[in-house]
Design a protein around this motif. Structure first.
Motif, PDB file in Angstrom:
ATOM      1  N   ILE A  11       0.838  -1.192   0.000  1.00  0.00           N
ATOM      2  CA  ILE A  11       0.000   0.000   0.000  1.00  0.00           C
ATOM      3  C   ILE A  11       0.877   1.248   0.000  1.00  0.00           C
ATOM      4  O   ILE A  11       2.019   1.209   0.447  1.00  0.00           O
ATOM      5  N   PRO A  12       0.330   2.358  -0.511  1.00  0.00           N
ATOM      6  CA  PRO A  12       1.118   3.595  -0.516  1.00  0.00           C
ATOM      7  C   PRO A  12       1.272   4.149   0.898  1.00  0.00           C
ATOM      8  O   PRO A  12       0.522   3.799   1.799  1.00  0.00           O
ATOM      9  N   ASP A  13       2.274   5.012   1.070  1.00  0.00           N
ATOM     10  CA  ASP A  13       2.463   5.673   2.355  1.00  0.00           C
ATOM     11  C   ASP A  13       1.253   6.538   2.671  1.00  0.00           C
ATOM     12  O   ASP A  13       0.628   7.107   1.780  1.00  0.00           O
ATOM     13  N   PHE A  14       0.912   6.619   3.939  1.00  0.00           N
ATOM     14  CA  PHE A  14      -0.201   7.433   4.418  1.00  0.00           C
ATOM     15  C   PHE A  14       0.411   8.685   5.030  1.00  0.00           C
ATOM     16  O   PHE A  14       1.227   8.595   5.946  1.00  0.00           O
ATOM     17  N   ILE A  15       0.057   9.850   4.510  1.00  0.00           N
ATOM     18  CA  ILE A  15       0.644  11.095   4.979  1.00  0.00           C
ATOM     19  C   ILE A  15      -0.410  11.894   5.750  1.00  0.00           C
ATOM     20  O   ILE A  15      -1.499  12.154   5.238  1.00  0.00           O
TER      21      ILE A  15
END
Length: 80
Positions: free
Chosen positions: A56-60
């Motif tokens: 999954i993509p990074d959560f910012i």
């Protein structure tokens, strides 16, 4: 907050509970985030689940003027 192709600049009140492994929020926002990471709704419990091996993509998350990036390796935990 942003993840994948989703970005939201609206302000939200939040509570940080580092002993709790779930993320809660407004239903519409949670639904969008779940879609971005490929989560599946478990209608029996009203929660989303994701495979522990998912990429999954990074959560910012932005708090004040600071951005915090939660790397995907730190956001998926294995169940018992």
């Amino acid at each position: 907050m942003s993840i994948g192709n989703y970005s939201n600049t609206k302000s939200f009140q939040a509570i940080s509970d580092t002993a709790f492994t779930a993320i809660g929020g407004p239903g519409a926002v949670v639904d969008i985030i779940a879609k971005q990471i490929g989560a599946t709704l478990d209608s029996e419990y009203g929660t989303y689940t994701i495979d522990c091996n998912a990429q999954i993509p990074d959560f910012i998350v932005t708090i004040g003027n600071y951005q915090y990036s939660i790397d995907s390796v730190n956001s998926v935990t294995s169940g018992a």
